[in-house]
Design an enzyme around this catalytic site. Structure first.
Site, PDB file in Angstrom:
ATOM      1  N   ARG A  14       0.066   8.646   5.079  1.00  0.00           N
ATOM      2  CA  ARG A  14      -0.888   7.929   5.952  1.00  0.00           C
ATOM      3  C   ARG A  14      -2.312   8.436   5.762  1.00  0.00           C
ATOM      4  NH1 ARG A  14       0.748   3.914   9.741  1.00  0.00           N
ATOM      5  NH2 ARG A  14      -1.238   3.492  10.730  1.00  0.00           N
TER       6      ARG A  14
ATOM      7  N   HIS B  99      -3.523   6.787   2.706  1.00  0.00           N
ATOM      8  CA  HIS B  99      -3.750   5.377   3.037  1.00  0.00           C
ATOM      9  C   HIS B  99      -5.139   5.176   3.647  1.00  0.00           C
ATOM     10  CE1 HIS B  99      -2.703   1.729   5.647  1.00  0.00           C
ATOM     11  NE2 HIS B  99      -2.488   1.312   4.416  1.00  0.00           N
TER      12      HIS B  99
ATOM     13  N   SER C 281       0.838  -1.209   0.000  1.00  0.00           N
ATOM     14  CA  SER C 281       0.000   0.000   0.000  1.00  0.00           C
ATOM     15  C   SER C 281       0.865   1.248   0.000  1.00  0.00           C
ATOM     16  CB  SER C 281      -0.899   0.044   1.238  1.00  0.00           C
ATOM     17  OG  SER C 281      -1.859  -0.957   1.173  1.00  0.00           O
TER      18      SER C 281
END
Ligand SMILES: C/C1=C2N=C(/C=C3N=C(/C(C)=C4\N[C@@](C)([C@@H]5N=C1[C@](C)(CCC(=O)O)[C@H]5CC(=O)O)[C@@](C)(CC(=O)O)[C@@H]4CCC(=O)O)[C@@](C)(CC(=O)O)[C@@H]\3CCC(=O)O)C(C)(C)[C@@H]/2CCC(=O)O
Length: 213
Positions: free
Chosen positions: A45, A48, A22
């Site tokens: 993040r 994500h 990812s």
């Protein structure tokens, strides 16, 4: 339906490998070149958490926001959240000083406060932050009215957070409240426009709390 293969499915079951792929995909697809390294780490993040690699184009930050938020957390500052969804998404073990994560939305005093002040419960809940605002890390991921009220409280002299992650989502007030934050002089991280949300905001706190992806 054609072309659908039933079980057993061929999919990756190793959590660490899923994370590795990812983050590699995000770093390959998102245009992180214009971001300072510490902001890029937080942006990765955030992406994500929502799957939108173009989120970077709407990101805005003050130069010291990550450094100051990180230092505040290390010094034991509380994280003040507008919604339980934000608070729930914060990984407690990543917090460096067993920091308190506070959400006052469901405090029993809030409905009466909202009624009296003629505002949303999300905004009224901030009345209960007054004695904790100074030096705190504020994480607003849902309610634009909470972000507007925060800026009003700071202007009234209620206390100055170390950093504000202002990432509310929506169609009414979200873009405007975030623009106001960027003009407030507070250290901030925002996603301009309608996009935002509790998951992205919690992910930003988690990234700031701990430098590893
Ligand atoms: C207008 C509101 C919006 N809510 C949005 C999106 C989501 N909200 C969810 C949930 C479960 C909650 N939203 C409240 C905060 C509730 N939402 C509002 C308010 C009416 C006003 C906020 C504002 O405009 O500033 C607000 C109620 C209030 O009086 O403050 C919530 C408290 C409602 C409730 O359950 O009582 C609750 C928060 C629960 C918590 O503590 O975590 C959603 C999950 C929607 C759903 O239930 O289907 C979703 C989550 C989004 C996210 O990622 O956080 C909007 C889109 C932000 C919208 C504001 C903007 C708009 O409509 O344009």
């Amino acid at each position: 339906m054609t072309g659908f293969a039933g079980p057993p499915f061929d999919y990756i079951r190793d959590g660490a490998e899923i994370y590795r792929r990812s983050f590699a995909t995000i770093r390959a697809e998102a245009d992180l070149d214009g971001l300072p390294p510490e902001v890029a780490q937080v942006a990765v993040r955030m992406i994500h958490a929502c799957g939108m690699t173009d989120l970077v184009r709407d990101l805005a930050w003050s130069p010291q926001v990550v450094t100051r938020a990180r230092a505040a957390l290390r010094a034991g500052a509380p994280v003040l959240c507008d919604a339980e969804m934000v608070a729930s998404g914060i990984t407690r073990r990543r917090l460096p000083a067993d920091n308190e994560v506070v959400c006052t939305l469901n405090d029993p005093r809030v409905p009466e406060l909202a009624e009296r002040l003629g505002t949303t419960r999300s905004a009224a809940a901030l009345e209960l932050w007054r004695d904790r605002l100074e030096g705190s890390v504020v994480a607003i991921g849902n309610a634009p009215t909470a972000l507007f009220r925060l800026l009003e409280l700071v202007a009234e002299g209620a206390g100055r957070p170390a950093a504000v992650l202002g990432i509310p989502v929506g169609f009414v007030g979200a873009a405007e409240s975030k623009l106001a934050l960027t003009r407030s002089g507070l250290d901030h991280l925002v996603v301009h426009g309608r996009r935002g949300g509790s998951a992205i905001t919690a992910a930003a706190v988690n990234a700031i709390a701990c430098e590893r992806e």
